[in-house]
Design an enzyme around this catalytic site. Structure first.
Site, PDB file in Angstrom:
ATOM      1  N   ASN A  43       0.865  -1.186   0.000  1.00 34.98           N
ATOM      2  CA  ASN A  43       0.000   0.000   0.000  1.00 34.98           C
ATOM      3  C   ASN A  43       0.897   1.230   0.000  1.00 34.98           C
ATOM      4  O   ASN A  43       1.474   1.584   1.021  1.00 34.98           O
ATOM      5  CB  ASN A  43      -0.897  -0.051   1.259  1.00 34.98           C
ATOM      6  CG  ASN A  43      -1.737   1.195   1.429  1.00 34.98           C
ATOM      7  OD1 ASN A  43      -1.829   2.022   0.524  1.00 34.98           O
ATOM      8  ND2 ASN A  43      -2.354   1.330   2.602  1.00 34.98           N
ATOM      9  N   TRP A  44       1.011   1.836  -1.165  1.00 32.09           N
ATOM     10  CA  TRP A  44       1.944   2.965  -1.294  1.00 32.09           C
ATOM     11  C   TRP A  44       1.420   4.223  -0.614  1.00 32.09           C
ATOM     12  O   TRP A  44       2.151   5.201  -0.471  1.00 32.09           O
ATOM     13  CB  TRP A  44       2.198   3.281  -2.783  1.00 32.09           C
ATOM     14  CG  TRP A  44       2.840   2.185  -3.569  1.00 32.09           C
ATOM     15  CD1 TRP A  44       3.021   0.868  -3.201  1.00 32.09           C
ATOM     16  CD2 TRP A  44       3.392   2.300  -4.887  1.00 32.09           C
ATOM     17  NE1 TRP A  44       3.628   0.171  -4.212  1.00 32.09           N
ATOM     18  CE2 TRP A  44       3.871   1.025  -5.255  1.00 32.09           C
ATOM     19  CE3 TRP A  44       3.502   3.355  -5.791  1.00 32.09           C
ATOM     20  CZ2 TRP A  44       4.466   0.787  -6.501  1.00 32.09           C
ATOM     21  CZ3 TRP A  44       4.099   3.111  -7.030  1.00 32.09           C
ATOM     22  CH2 TRP A  44       4.581   1.840  -7.359  1.00 32.09           C
ATOM     23  N   LYS A  45       0.140   4.252  -0.276  1.00 35.50           N
ATOM     24  CA  LYS A  45      -0.499   5.445   0.287  1.00 35.50           C
ATOM     25  C   LYS A  45      -0.249   6.649  -0.641  1.00 35.50           C
ATOM     26  O   LYS A  45      -0.158   6.454  -1.865  1.00 35.50           O
ATOM     27  CB  LYS A  45      -0.029   5.691   1.728  1.00 35.50           C
ATOM     28  CG  LYS A  45      -0.201   4.425   2.585  1.00 35.50           C
ATOM     29  CD  LYS A  45      -0.075   4.640   4.048  1.00 35.50           C
ATOM     30  CE  LYS A  45      -0.288   3.311   4.769  1.00 35.50           C
ATOM     31  NZ  LYS A  45      -0.248   3.453   6.228  1.00 35.50           N
ATOM     32  N   GLU A  50      -5.615  -4.887  10.634  1.00 31.31           N
ATOM     33  CA  GLU A  50      -4.547  -3.912  10.888  1.00 31.31           C
ATOM     34  C   GLU A  50      -4.850  -3.140  12.163  1.00 31.31           C
ATOM     35  O   GLU A  50      -5.660  -2.187  12.138  1.00 31.31           O
ATOM     36  CB  GLU A  50      -4.449  -2.910   9.737  1.00 31.31           C
ATOM     37  CG  GLU A  50      -4.116  -3.530   8.406  1.00 31.31           C
ATOM     38  CD  GLU A  50      -3.591  -2.474   7.452  1.00 31.31           C
ATOM     39  OE1 GLU A  50      -2.444  -2.606   7.030  1.00 31.31           O
ATOM     40  OE2 GLU A  50      -4.305  -1.505   7.148  1.00 31.31           O
ATOM     41  N   GLY A  99       2.270   2.333  10.792  1.00 33.10           N
ATOM     42  CA  GLY A  99       3.214   3.441  10.637  1.00 33.10           C
ATOM     43  C   GLY A  99       3.944   3.817  11.907  1.00 33.10           C
ATOM     44  O   GLY A  99       4.597   4.858  11.968  1.00 33.10           O
ATOM     45  N   SER A 153       3.206  -2.124  10.452  1.00 36.53           N
ATOM     46  CA  SER A 153       4.654  -2.210  10.654  1.00 36.53           C
ATOM     47  C   SER A 153       5.229  -3.587  10.319  1.00 36.53           C
ATOM     48  O   SER A 153       6.111  -4.087  11.015  1.00 36.53           O
ATOM     49  CB  SER A 153       5.021  -1.778  12.080  1.00 36.53           C
ATOM     50  OG  SER A 153       4.630  -0.438  12.297  1.00 36.53           O
ATOM     51  N   HIS A 193      -9.703   1.078   4.585  1.00 29.29           N
ATOM     52  CA  HIS A 193      -8.441   1.240   5.317  1.00 29.29           C
ATOM     53  C   HIS A 193      -8.685   2.195   6.490  1.00 29.29           C
ATOM     54  O   HIS A 193      -9.485   3.138   6.376  1.00 29.29           O
ATOM     55  CB  HIS A 193      -7.361   1.791   4.381  1.00 29.29           C
ATOM     56  CG  HIS A 193      -6.002   1.806   5.018  1.00 29.29           C
ATOM     57  ND1 HIS A 193      -5.620   2.777   5.910  1.00 29.29           N
ATOM     58  CD2 HIS A 193      -4.969   0.939   4.922  1.00 29.29           C
ATOM     59  CE1 HIS A 193      -4.387   2.514   6.334  1.00 29.29           C
ATOM     60  NE2 HIS A 193      -3.969   1.398   5.747  1.00 29.29           N
ATOM     61  N   GLY A 219       2.812  -1.087   4.409  1.00 26.98           N
ATOM     62  CA  GLY A 219       2.853   0.331   4.067  1.00 26.98           C
ATOM     63  C   GLY A 219       4.296   0.784   3.861  1.00 26.98           C
ATOM     64  O   GLY A 219       4.898   0.565   2.815  1.00 26.98           O
ATOM     65  N   GLY A 220       4.891   1.375   4.902  1.00 23.61           N
ATOM     66  CA  GLY A 220       6.221   1.973   4.801  1.00 23.61           C
ATOM     67  C   GLY A 220       7.259   1.091   4.111  1.00 23.61           C
ATOM     68  O   GLY A 220       8.010   1.563   3.250  1.00 23.61           O
ATOM     69  N   GLU A 228      -7.115   4.624   7.584  1.00 25.05           N
ATOM     70  CA  GLU A 228      -6.929   6.049   7.269  1.00 25.05           C
ATOM     71  C   GLU A 228      -8.160   6.608   6.555  1.00 25.05           C
ATOM     72  O   GLU A 228      -8.532   7.770   6.762  1.00 25.05           O
ATOM     73  CB  GLU A 228      -5.642   6.229   6.444  1.00 25.05           C
ATOM     74  CG  GLU A 228      -4.413   6.040   7.333  1.00 25.05           C
ATOM     75  CD  GLU A 228      -3.165   5.520   6.633  1.00 25.05           C
ATOM     76  OE1 GLU A 228      -3.082   5.567   5.401  1.00 25.05           O
ATOM     77  OE2 GLU A 228      -2.258   5.048   7.354  1.00 25.05           O
TER      78      GLU A 228
HETATM   79  P1  PGA Z   1       2.709   0.316   7.754  1.00 26.03           P
HETATM   80  O1  PGA Z   1       1.254   0.535   7.060  1.00 26.03           O
HETATM   81  O2  PGA Z   1       3.275  -0.971   7.199  1.00 26.03           O
HETATM   82  O3  PGA Z   1       3.497   1.517   7.366  1.00 26.03           O
HETATM   83  O4  PGA Z   1       2.469   0.201   9.217  1.00 26.03           O
HETATM   84  C1  PGA Z   1       0.361  -0.533   6.877  1.00 26.03           C
HETATM   85  C2  PGA Z   1      -0.930  -0.034   6.275  1.00 26.03           C
HETATM   86  O5  PGA Z   1      -1.427   1.029   6.664  1.00 26.03           O
HETATM   87  O6  PGA Z   1      -1.530  -0.682   5.384  1.00 26.03           O
END
Ligand code: PGA
Length: 259
Positions: A11-13, A173, A179, A219, A101, A240-241, A103
């Protein structure tokens, strides 16, 4: 071991423009082999402005990654300024679309009912929804994590058939792990993914529960992917990251090789 093929999703966000996207996909293709993806499905979820570029390189070079999106509207078309429809995504050969998600839920106020409409719209265009769920730290500390997550699952999947659910993906999640560099312990992640699976068994039956793939997200890094992925109810990772660097995402895809 189940026969569910793991799915590792990046997930590149809101990161990387289309030039940077091209570079990342090319670097990833040098590091991930066809053998790797025989064992694991991989999906890439770039921002909308990158999708056409990524689609072109995946198809031209026959790269073994599925194309994904992070979000969509639930209507086919119309006066929805700024939105993108599932019909548009399907035309770009998108396979997987995230829905709900945390967010989107927390920053953009998406409700369970709205997310359910999106899940149905994604299925209507023969793409696979990745329905996201997870609790806050306050909810976990108050002993409400299981109720929150199973409520999100029941509401998000409302009105679907068992067959549809069987072929879907859920991403568990915990919000406090996204994050933050704090990963849920493998035991906690397994416990919550088992709650997701038993909620699905109660609502949609044993076949749906046995078939659906459940990812852990929050994470996920090269050094914890193997332990998380070895849990019986964890069938993949939503990253994500660590998916923004080819090297770290490749090492997560190749988690089996980790020490
Ligand atoms: P993260 O994000 O790996 O940076 O914790 C995961 C996500 O939000 O899908």
């Amino acid at each position: 071991m189940s026969d569910r093929k793991p799915l590792i999703s990046g997930n590149w966000k809101m990161n990387l423009n289309h030039f940077e996207a091209l570079k990342l996909v090319q670097e990833l293709s040098y590091q991930v082999s066809v053998d790797d993806v025989e064992e694991v499905d991989v999906s890439l979820h770039p921002p909308f402005t990158d999708i056409r570029t990524v689609q072109t390189v995946l198809e031209a070079d026959r790269l073994p990654f599925h194309l994904g999106a992070q979000h969509c509207h639930h209507e086919d078309s119309g006066a929805f300024t700024g939105e993108v429809s599932p019909a548009m995504l399907a035309k770009l050969n998108i396979s997987y679309v995230l829905a709900g998600h945390s967010e989107r839920r927390e920053i953009f106020g998406e409700s369970d009912a709205l997310i359910n409409l999106k899940v149905k719209a994604i299925l209507k265009y023969e793409m696979t929804p990745i329905l996201c769920c997870g609790e806050t730290l306050e909810e976990r500390d108050a002993g409400q994590a299981e109720a929150k997550v199973s409520g999100q699952i029941v509401a998000g999947l409302d009105g679907l058939t068992s067959e549809q659910v069987t072929n879907m993906v859920v991403a568990y999640e915990p919000i406090w792990a996204i994050g933050t560099g704090i990963t849920a312990s493998a035991e906690d992640a397994q416990g919550m993914c088992a709650v997701v699976r038993s909620t699905i068994a109660e609502t949609f039956g044993a076949d749906a529960a046995a078939g659906i793939r459940i990812q852990y997200g929050g994470s996920v890094k090269p050094n914890n992917a193997k332990e998380l992925m070895s849990q019986p109810d964890i069938d993949g990772a939503l990253v994500g990251g660590a998916c923004l660097e080819a090297d770290s995402f490749a090492r997560i895809i190749q988690y089996r090789l980790a020490e």
